[in-house]
Design a protein around this motif. Structure first.
Motif, PDB file in Angstrom:
ATOM      1  N   LYS A 164      -1.116  -8.539 -10.148  1.00 47.18           N
ATOM      2  CA  LYS A 164      -2.171  -7.539  -9.971  1.00 47.18           C
ATOM      3  C   LYS A 164      -2.110  -6.562 -11.147  1.00 47.18           C
ATOM      4  CE  LYS A 164      -2.220  -8.174  -5.032  1.00 47.18           C
ATOM      5  NZ  LYS A 164      -2.252  -7.628  -3.672  1.00 47.18           N
ATOM      6  N   ASP A 165      -3.259  -5.929 -11.415  1.00 46.59           N
ATOM      7  CA  ASP A 165      -3.344  -5.026 -12.574  1.00 46.59           C
ATOM      8  C   ASP A 165      -2.298  -3.919 -12.503  1.00 46.59           C
ATOM      9  OD1 ASP A 165      -5.445  -6.524 -13.488  1.00 46.59           O
ATOM     10  OD2 ASP A 165      -6.986  -5.224 -12.616  1.00 46.59           O
ATOM     11  N   THR A 166      -2.050  -3.409 -11.291  1.00 44.99           N
ATOM     12  CA  THR A 166      -1.078  -2.314 -11.148  1.00 44.99           C
ATOM     13  C   THR A 166       0.290  -2.730 -11.687  1.00 44.99           C
ATOM     14  OG1 THR A 166      -2.265  -1.452  -9.231  1.00 44.99           O
ATOM     15  CG2 THR A 166       0.036  -0.782  -9.457  1.00 44.99           C
ATOM     16  N   PRO A 187      -4.351   0.746  -3.590  1.00 45.37           N
ATOM     17  CA  PRO A 187      -3.412   1.135  -2.528  1.00 45.37           C
ATOM     18  C   PRO A 187      -2.303   0.109  -2.312  1.00 45.37           C
ATOM     19  CG  PRO A 187      -5.439   0.274  -1.546  1.00 45.37           C
ATOM     20  CD  PRO A 187      -5.609   0.193  -3.043  1.00 45.37           C
ATOM     21  N   ILE A 205       4.647  -5.369  -4.939  1.00 47.62           N
ATOM     22  CA  ILE A 205       3.330  -5.827  -5.404  1.00 47.62           C
ATOM     23  C   ILE A 205       3.324  -7.351  -5.385  1.00 47.62           C
ATOM     24  CG2 ILE A 205       1.618  -5.694  -7.254  1.00 47.62           C
ATOM     25  CD1 ILE A 205       2.754  -3.025  -8.061  1.00 47.62           C
ATOM     26  N   SER A 214       0.979  -0.439   0.573  1.00 46.27           N
ATOM     27  CA  SER A 214       1.727   0.067   1.730  1.00 46.27           C
ATOM     28  C   SER A 214       3.121  -0.559   1.810  1.00 46.27           C
ATOM     29  CB  SER A 214       0.958  -0.161   3.027  1.00 46.27           C
ATOM     30  OG  SER A 214       0.856  -1.531   3.301  1.00 46.27           O
TER      31      SER A 214
HETATM   32  C1  FMN Z   1      -4.052  -0.085   2.748  1.00 45.64           C
HETATM   33  C2  FMN Z   1      -3.754  -1.202   1.796  1.00 45.64           C
HETATM   34  C3  FMN Z   1      -2.438  -1.474   1.463  1.00 45.64           C
HETATM   35  C4  FMN Z   1      -2.137  -2.500   0.551  1.00 45.64           C
HETATM   36  N1  FMN Z   1      -0.825  -2.744   0.263  1.00 45.64           N
HETATM   37  C5  FMN Z   1      -0.507  -3.700  -0.629  1.00 45.64           C
HETATM   38  C6  FMN Z   1       0.856  -3.938  -0.966  1.00 45.64           C
HETATM   39  O1  FMN Z   1       1.777  -3.282  -0.477  1.00 45.64           O
HETATM   40  N2  FMN Z   1       1.117  -4.912  -1.877  1.00 45.64           N
HETATM   41  C7  FMN Z   1       0.123  -5.624  -2.475  1.00 45.64           C
HETATM   42  O2  FMN Z   1       0.409  -6.479  -3.321  1.00 45.64           O
HETATM   43  N3  FMN Z   1      -1.175  -5.407  -2.190  1.00 45.64           N
HETATM   44  C8  FMN Z   1      -1.520  -4.461  -1.288  1.00 45.64           C
HETATM   45  N4  FMN Z   1      -2.838  -4.221  -0.995  1.00 45.64           N
HETATM   46  C9  FMN Z   1      -3.879  -4.928  -1.746  1.00 45.64           C
HETATM   47  C10 FMN Z   1      -4.153  -4.281  -3.111  1.00 45.64           C
HETATM   48  O3  FMN Z   1      -4.510  -2.920  -2.973  1.00 45.64           O
HETATM   49  C11 FMN Z   1      -5.308  -5.050  -3.801  1.00 45.64           C
HETATM   50  O4  FMN Z   1      -4.861  -6.362  -4.092  1.00 45.64           O
HETATM   51  C12 FMN Z   1      -5.817  -4.372  -5.069  1.00 45.64           C
HETATM   52  O5  FMN Z   1      -7.064  -4.939  -5.405  1.00 45.64           O
HETATM   53  C13 FMN Z   1      -4.894  -4.512  -6.258  1.00 45.64           C
HETATM   54  O6  FMN Z   1      -5.515  -3.862  -7.347  1.00 45.64           O
HETATM   55  P1  FMN Z   1      -5.009  -3.973  -8.850  1.00 45.64           P
HETATM   56  O7  FMN Z   1      -5.273  -5.404  -9.314  1.00 45.64           O
HETATM   57  O8  FMN Z   1      -5.876  -2.970  -9.560  1.00 45.64           O
HETATM   58  O9  FMN Z   1      -3.563  -3.651  -8.894  1.00 45.64           O
HETATM   59  C14 FMN Z   1      -3.171  -3.252  -0.060  1.00 45.64           C
HETATM   60  C15 FMN Z   1      -4.508  -2.982   0.296  1.00 45.64           C
HETATM   61  C16 FMN Z   1      -4.788  -1.986   1.226  1.00 45.64           C
HETATM   62  C17 FMN Z   1      -6.229  -1.703   1.592  1.00 45.64           C
END
Ligand code: FMN
Length: 213
Positions: A71-73, A42, A60, A44
Motif C-alpha cells: 500500500k502507498d502508506t 486509516p 500494513i 486499525s
Molecule cells: C477503519 C479502517 C481500518 C483499516 N485498517 C487497516 C489496517 O490496519 N491495515 C491495512 O493494511 N489496511 C487497513 N485498512 C485499509 C486501508 O485503509 C486501505 O487499503 C487504504 O486504501 C490504503 O491506502 P494507501 O494505499 O494510501 O496506503 C483499513 C481501512 C479502514 C476503513
C-alpha cells in the motif's frame, strides 16, 4: 469452533482476528507521496508498543490480489522515513472512511474527504488540521513477516488541542475526545461517547485490607 491457521484461508483468519482483537483504535496515517502530495489512509492494526522510548506499531497488509503490492502508506514510510498518526474521533469518522477509498493515482484523499494539511513540528509530513490530536513519527524499524509490513515508528512529538488536556496530570480528557474504535470489519465501529466505565486499580495493600471496587 477451532480455526487452525495452517488449514484456514487468509480471509478467514483476517475475519476472525479482527473480530476478536477489538475494539481497536484507528490511526489516520498521513505520509508524503513521491511527488510531495499528502497521502492519508486509516489503519486499525495499530497501537503503542513501547513508552521508553515511545514507539507505535502499524500493521500494513499487502493489497489484495495476486500481485500483493505494498500500500502507498507502507511505500511512503519506507522511502521518506516519516509518518503522522492522526487520531480518529467522531467528527472526522466519515472523512476517515473517504480516505480508505481506492482512488486512482493523482486524486487527493484529503481533498475528497474535506480535510486539510497542517505543518507538523518535527517531521516534513503534515498532520491533518481537523484531527484533535496527532503523533509525529520517524521510522524506527520495518518488519516483513510476509507480504505486508509491520512498521515501528518512534514518536518525536505529540500534538493535542489544549481543550483535550487536563494540565494537572497531564491527562487526556478521553471522555471528551470521543475517539472511535473499529470492530469486526463489515463497517462496524464503536463510539466512546457516554460509554466510559470507571474501575480504579487496587494496590496489594488495599486488596489485603479487604478493599474491593
Ligand atoms: C477503519 C479502517 C481500518 C483499516 N485498517 C487497516 C489496517 O490496519 N491495515 C491495512 O493494511 N489496511 C487497513 N485498512 C485499509 C486501508 O485503509 C486501505 O487499503 C487504504 O486504501 C490504503 O491506502 P494507501 O494505499 O494510501 O496506503 C483499513 C481501512 C479502514 C476503513
Amino acid at each position: 469452533m477451532l480455526f487452525d491457521v495452517k488449514s484456514s484461508t487468509q480471509r478467514d483468519i483476517y475475519n476472525i482476528v479482527i473480530g476478536l482483537v477489538a475494539p481497536r483504535p484507528i490511526a489516520l496515517v498521513s505520509t508524503l507521496d513521491p511527488d510531495g502530495s499528502v497521502n492519508a489512509a486509516p489503519f486499525s492494526s495499530y497501537n503503542y508498543l513501547s513508552l521508553d522510548p515511545p514507539i507505535l506499531g502499524l500493521g500494513i497488509q499487502a493489497r489484495n490480489g495476486a500481485t500483493g503490492e505494498l500500500k502507498d502508506t507502507a511505500r511512503n514510510i519506507e522511502r521518506a522515513g516519516e509518518f503522522v498518526v492522526n487520531v480518529v474521533t467522531e467528527d472526522i469518522f466519515r472523512a476517515m472512511n473517504v480516505c480508505a477509498v481506492d482512488f486512482p493515482p493523482g486524486v487527493s484523499e484529503l481533498e475528497m474527504a474535506g480535510l486539510h494539511a497542517e505543518p507538523s513540528s518535527s517531521v516534513a509530513v503534515p498532520r491533518i488540521r481537523e484531527a484533535h490530536a496527532a503523533l509525529e513519527c520517524r521510522l524506527f524499524q520495518t518488519l516483513q513477516p510476509g507480504r505486508g509490513r509491520i512498521i515501528l515508528g518512534s514518536v518525536l512529538a505529540i500534538h493535542v488541542e489544549d481543550r483535550y488536556v487536563d494540565p494537572k496530570g497531564p491527562y487526556i480528557l478521553a471522555e471528551e475526545l470521543h475517539a472511535m474504535g473499529r470492530m469486526n470489519g463489515l463497517g462496524n465501529y464503536v463510539r466512546t461517547r457516554g460509554a466510559f466505565e470507571h474501575l480504579p486499580r487496587l494496590s496489594h495493600a488495599q486488596w489485603a485490607a479487604g478493599e474491593r471496587v
